[in-house]
Design a protein around this motif. Structure first.
Motif, PDB file in Angstrom:
ATOM      1  N   TYR A 195      23.902  12.680   1.224  1.00  0.00           N
ATOM      2  CA  TYR A 195      24.471  11.962   2.567  1.00  0.00           C
ATOM      3  C   TYR A 195      26.449  11.665   2.592  1.00  0.00           C
ATOM      4  O   TYR A 195      26.837  11.695   1.441  1.00  0.00           O
ATOM      5  N   SER A 196      26.804  12.450   3.577  1.00  0.00           N
ATOM      6  CA  SER A 196      28.377  12.309   3.454  1.00  0.00           C
ATOM      7  C   SER A 196      28.527  11.836   4.913  1.00  0.00           C
ATOM      8  O   SER A 196      28.184  12.950   5.566  1.00  0.00           O
ATOM      9  N   GLN A 197      29.628  11.278   5.110  1.00  0.00           N
ATOM     10  CA  GLN A 197      30.256  10.886   5.743  1.00  0.00           C
ATOM     11  C   GLN A 197      30.884  11.988   6.491  1.00  0.00           C
ATOM     12  O   GLN A 197      32.366  10.952   5.447  1.00  0.00           O
TER      13      GLN A 197
ATOM     14  N   LYS B 112      28.288   8.261   1.182  1.00  0.00           N
ATOM     15  CA  LYS B 112      26.719   7.992   1.824  1.00  0.00           C
ATOM     16  C   LYS B 112      26.166   7.703   0.050  1.00  0.00           C
ATOM     17  O   LYS B 112      26.143   8.618  -0.468  1.00  0.00           O
TER      18      LYS B 112
ATOM     19  N   THR C   5      27.703  12.994  10.495  1.00  0.00           N
ATOM     20  CA  THR C   5      27.611  12.688   8.837  1.00  0.00           C
ATOM     21  C   THR C   5      26.168  14.094   8.389  1.00  0.00           C
ATOM     22  O   THR C   5      25.566  14.460   9.175  1.00  0.00           O
TER      23      THR C   5
END
Length: 171
Positions: free
Chosen positions: A46-48, A17, A62
């Protein structure tokens, strides 16, 4: 673009992300075309992640991790041309966790992550150009890759890595 790489062998998939960073960077010359590059950056990543839970329930999570980072790198620059000067850099980043939050879909609210780690270390590799605007001002563009060495949180033992588009002004 940042992503998590889980180390505990579970079935989580991570999707990159977009995030952002801002701060100050200084290049300190110690020999012709050799520079020590450091600074202070506030980096929001950010990372999902998708995790399979009990009864084949899939959780969409998230993560929002924010660090105060200090890059420590050697920057090698070409001789100054009439328009641009190119560089490559190699070094490390050391960061302190400022904030760690997670959101589990369908919720729209972030909550604090339990067990996020305080420190982050990463390998920094990058390249770019300094575009001369005036005699004392240049625009910087570049790409960098930061590979996380340490885990970001205890649950799943993920390592946080990112690629960045670097844009700035050099006085």
């Amino acid at each position: 673009m940042s992503w998590l790489t889980f180390q505990d062998g579970d079935s989580r998939e991570s999707n990159p992300k977009l995030g952002y960073a801002y701060g100050l960077v200084a290049d300190l010359g110690f020999a012709r075309n050799y520079y020590f590059s450091t600074g202070l950056l506030i980096n929001t990543l950010y990372s999902q992640a998708m995790a399979s839970g009990q009864a084949d329930l899939v959780q969409d999570m998230t993560y929002r991790l924010q660090y105060a980072e200090v890059p420590i790198a050697i920057k090698l620059k070409t001789n100054a041309g009439s328009v641009a000067r190119f560089y490559g850099q190699f070094g490390f980043t050391a960061g302190v966790n400022v904030s760690g939050k997670e959101r589990i879909a369908p919720s729209t609210q972030y909550r604090a992550i339990e067990g996020d780690d305080l420190f982050r270390l990463g390998l920094l590799i990058g390249a770019g150009a300094e575009w001369r605007l005036t005699n004392s001002l240049s625009a910087i563009t570049g790409l960098s890759y930061n590979n996380g060495f340490t885990r970001a949180m205890k649950d799943g033992r993920p390592k946080l890595s990112y690629t960045a588009l670097n844009i700035g002004l050099l006085f």
